[in-house]
Design a protein around this motif. Structure first.
Motif, PDB file in Angstrom:
ATOM      1  N   LEU A  32      80.159  17.812  57.701  1.00  0.00           N
ATOM      2  CA  LEU A  32      80.800  18.036  58.994  1.00  0.00           C
ATOM      3  C   LEU A  32      80.658  16.795  59.875  1.00  0.00           C
ATOM      4  N   HIS A  33      79.460  16.229  59.906  1.00  0.00           N
ATOM      5  CA  HIS A  33      79.254  15.008  60.683  1.00  0.00           C
ATOM      6  C   HIS A  33      80.178  13.889  60.198  1.00  0.00           C
ATOM      7  N   ALA A  34      80.286  13.740  58.883  1.00  0.00           N
ATOM      8  CA  ALA A  34      81.145  12.692  58.328  1.00  0.00           C
ATOM      9  C   ALA A  34      82.604  12.894  58.733  1.00  0.00           C
ATOM     10  N   SER A  35      83.030  14.134  58.860  1.00  0.00           N
ATOM     11  CA  SER A  35      84.425  14.430  59.214  1.00  0.00           C
ATOM     12  C   SER A  35      84.760  14.102  60.665  1.00  0.00           C
ATOM     13  N   VAL A  36      83.764  14.096  61.550  1.00  0.00           N
ATOM     14  CA  VAL A  36      84.061  13.888  62.975  1.00  0.00           C
ATOM     15  C   VAL A  36      83.525  12.572  63.536  1.00  0.00           C
ATOM     16  N   THR A  37      82.716  11.866  62.782  1.00  0.00           N
ATOM     17  CA  THR A  37      82.142  10.615  63.271  1.00  0.00           C
ATOM     18  C   THR A  37      83.238   9.583  63.514  1.00  0.00           C
ATOM     19  N   GLY A  38      83.155   8.934  64.681  1.00  0.00           N
ATOM     20  CA  GLY A  38      84.076   7.855  65.004  1.00  0.00           C
ATOM     21  C   GLY A  38      85.417   8.291  65.551  1.00  0.00           C
ATOM     22  N   LEU A  39      85.626   9.588  65.737  1.00  0.00           N
ATOM     23  CA  LEU A  39      86.910  10.058  66.263  1.00  0.00           C
ATOM     24  C   LEU A  39      86.954   9.882  67.780  1.00  0.00           C
ATOM     25  N   SER A  40      88.132   9.578  68.276  1.00  0.00           N
ATOM     26  CA  SER A  40      88.322   9.401  69.716  1.00  0.00           C
ATOM     27  C   SER A  40      88.471  10.761  70.396  1.00  0.00           C
ATOM     28  N   VAL A  41      88.396  10.764  71.714  1.00  0.00           N
ATOM     29  CA  VAL A  41      88.608  11.987  72.486  1.00  0.00           C
ATOM     30  C   VAL A  41      90.003  12.541  72.204  1.00  0.00           C
ATOM     31  N   GLU A  42      90.983  11.653  72.110  1.00  0.00           N
ATOM     32  CA  GLU A  42      92.355  12.088  71.834  1.00  0.00           C
ATOM     33  C   GLU A  42      92.447  12.781  70.475  1.00  0.00           C
ATOM     34  N   GLN A  43      91.768  12.227  69.488  1.00  0.00           N
ATOM     35  CA  GLN A  43      91.772  12.831  68.155  1.00  0.00           C
ATOM     36  C   GLN A  43      91.022  14.155  68.151  1.00  0.00           C
ATOM     37  N   LEU A  44      89.911  14.207  68.846  1.00  0.00           N
ATOM     38  CA  LEU A  44      89.080  15.412  68.876  1.00  0.00           C
ATOM     39  C   LEU A  44      89.752  16.575  69.607  1.00  0.00           C
ATOM     40  N   THR A  45      90.624  16.265  70.543  1.00  0.00           N
ATOM     41  CA  THR A  45      91.254  17.321  71.353  1.00  0.00           C
ATOM     42  C   THR A  45      92.697  17.599  70.946  1.00  0.00           C
ATOM     43  N   TYR A  46      93.214  16.873  69.960  1.00  0.00           N
ATOM     44  CA  TYR A  46      94.582  17.084  69.483  1.00  0.00           C
ATOM     45  C   TYR A  46      94.716  18.455  68.821  1.00  0.00           C
ATOM     46  N   LYS A  47      95.814  19.153  69.148  1.00  0.00           N
ATOM     47  CA  LYS A  47      96.120  20.443  68.515  1.00  0.00           C
ATOM     48  C   LYS A  47      97.427  20.309  67.738  1.00  0.00           C
ATOM     49  N   PRO A  48      97.420  20.698  66.460  1.00  0.00           N
ATOM     50  CA  PRO A  48      98.644  20.591  65.665  1.00  0.00           C
ATOM     51  C   PRO A  48      99.748  21.546  66.103  1.00  0.00           C
ATOM     52  N   GLY A  49      99.432  22.518  66.924  1.00  0.00           N
ATOM     53  CA  GLY A  49     100.414  23.469  67.433  1.00  0.00           C
ATOM     54  C   GLY A  49      99.812  24.242  68.585  1.00  0.00           C
ATOM     55  N   PRO A  50     100.642  24.948  69.366  1.00  0.00           N
ATOM     56  CA  PRO A  50     100.126  25.665  70.529  1.00  0.00           C
ATOM     57  C   PRO A  50      99.146  26.780  70.184  1.00  0.00           C
ATOM     58  N   ASP A  51      99.256  27.317  68.978  1.00  0.00           N
ATOM     59  CA  ASP A  51      98.370  28.419  68.571  1.00  0.00           C
ATOM     60  C   ASP A  51      97.288  27.945  67.598  1.00  0.00           C
ATOM     61  N   ARG A  52      97.078  26.643  67.513  1.00  0.00           N
ATOM     62  CA  ARG A  52      96.086  26.078  66.589  1.00  0.00           C
ATOM     63  C   ARG A  52      94.934  25.470  67.380  1.00  0.00           C
ATOM     64  N   TRP A  53      93.776  25.393  66.762  1.00  0.00           N
ATOM     65  CA  TRP A  53      92.606  24.816  67.414  1.00  0.00           C
ATOM     66  C   TRP A  53      92.542  23.313  67.226  1.00  0.00           C
ATOM     67  N   SER A  54      91.875  22.669  68.171  1.00  0.00           N
ATOM     68  CA  SER A  54      91.549  21.248  68.050  1.00  0.00           C
ATOM     69  C   SER A  54      90.259  21.109  67.234  1.00  0.00           C
ATOM     70  N   ILE A  55      89.909  19.882  66.906  1.00  0.00           N
ATOM     71  CA  ILE A  55      88.646  19.629  66.198  1.00  0.00           C
ATOM     72  C   ILE A  55      87.475  20.078  67.058  1.00  0.00           C
ATOM     73  N   THR A  56      87.520  19.782  68.345  1.00  0.00           N
ATOM     74  CA  THR A  56      86.442  20.204  69.252  1.00  0.00           C
ATOM     75  C   THR A  56      86.301  21.721  69.252  1.00  0.00           C
ATOM     76  N   GLU A  57      87.422  22.422  69.258  1.00  0.00           N
ATOM     77  CA  GLU A  57      87.376  23.887  69.240  1.00  0.00           C
ATOM     78  C   GLU A  57      86.831  24.410  67.916  1.00  0.00           C
ATOM     79  N   CYS A  58      87.166  23.744  66.817  1.00  0.00           N
ATOM     80  CA  CYS A  58      86.603  24.135  65.516  1.00  0.00           C
ATOM     81  C   CYS A  58      85.081  24.007  65.535  1.00  0.00           C
ATOM     82  N   LEU A  59      84.587  22.904  66.108  1.00  0.00           N
ATOM     83  CA  LEU A  59      83.135  22.704  66.200  1.00  0.00           C
ATOM     84  C   LEU A  59      82.485  23.822  67.012  1.00  0.00           C
TER      85      LEU A  59
END
Length: 196
Positions: A32-59
């Motif tokens: 899990l750490h390897a999957s999120v290390t080095g990601l920007s705020v924009e990447q962490l908060t991006y949602k692929p759709g209105p009903d989908r979670w962001s990476i931050t929300e998954c965490l």
């Protein structure tokens, strides 16, 4: 998280089973750490759709579910052993791992486990995850009561023993790590963003 071979349960958790659970909890944390290390705020908060979670929300969701399962495990271990209830378990350890890790089906998260920004940002969620996972690993290393005769009720799989609940924790984290990788593979996922 290496694959587990099916073995029938014939007694209390073995040293090999305990080592497997601890390894699964540790390696899924590292992944899990390897999957999120080095990601920007924009990447962490991006949602692929209105009903989908962001990476931050998954965490955040991972932490909430782990706290819920682990709380139920510790509470259940305070009660008396109930070996006769083993007959109610319909899934093997392997079924738990494979079923939960698989992204082939989706379950609507119950309201208490839906992300709401409780940890502020991805760094806060990851810190809460690390603290929670450390507590689970410590418990898996030190618990002396028989995890096979105390139980956890799963929404879909029904009755699990508390050893299976520890495998569930590791597998659930891995399931959502895979979801994070799916988000990163989305067509409009931000490629890079300047650090804040």
């Amino acid at each position: 998280m290496e694959n587990l071979q099916f073995n029938p349960v014939t007694g209390p958790v073995t040293a090999q089973e305990r080592a497997y659970a601890i390894n699964a909890l540790s390696t899924t944390k590292e992944a899990l750490h390897a999957s999120v290390t080095g990601l920007s705020v924009e990447q962490l908060t991006y949602k692929p759709g209105p009903d989908r979670w962001s990476i931050t929300e998954c965490l955040e969701h991972i932490v909430l579910v782990e706290k819920g399962i682990f709380g139920a495990v510790r509470s259940g271990m305070n009660g008396p052993a109930e070996p006769d209830k083993r007959a109610e378990i319909k899934v093997s350890d392997v079924d738990v791992i494979k079923g939960v890790r698989s992204r082939s089906f989706r379950i609507q998260a119950p309201t208490p486990f839906v992300p709401t920004g409780r940890f502020g940002d991805a760094a806060g969620a990851l810190a809460a995850f690390d603290e929670q996972r450390a507590a689970v690993v410590d418990y898996a290393q030190t618990v002396t009561d028989d995890l096979r005769t105390h139980y956890f009720m799963h929404l879909v799989m029904g009755r699990l023993d508390d050893y299976q609940a520890l495998l569930l924790i590791a597998s659930h984290g891995e399931r959502h790590r895979k979801q994070i990788e799916e988000i990163k593979d989305s067509p409009n996922y931000p490629s890079t963003s300047p650090p804040l």
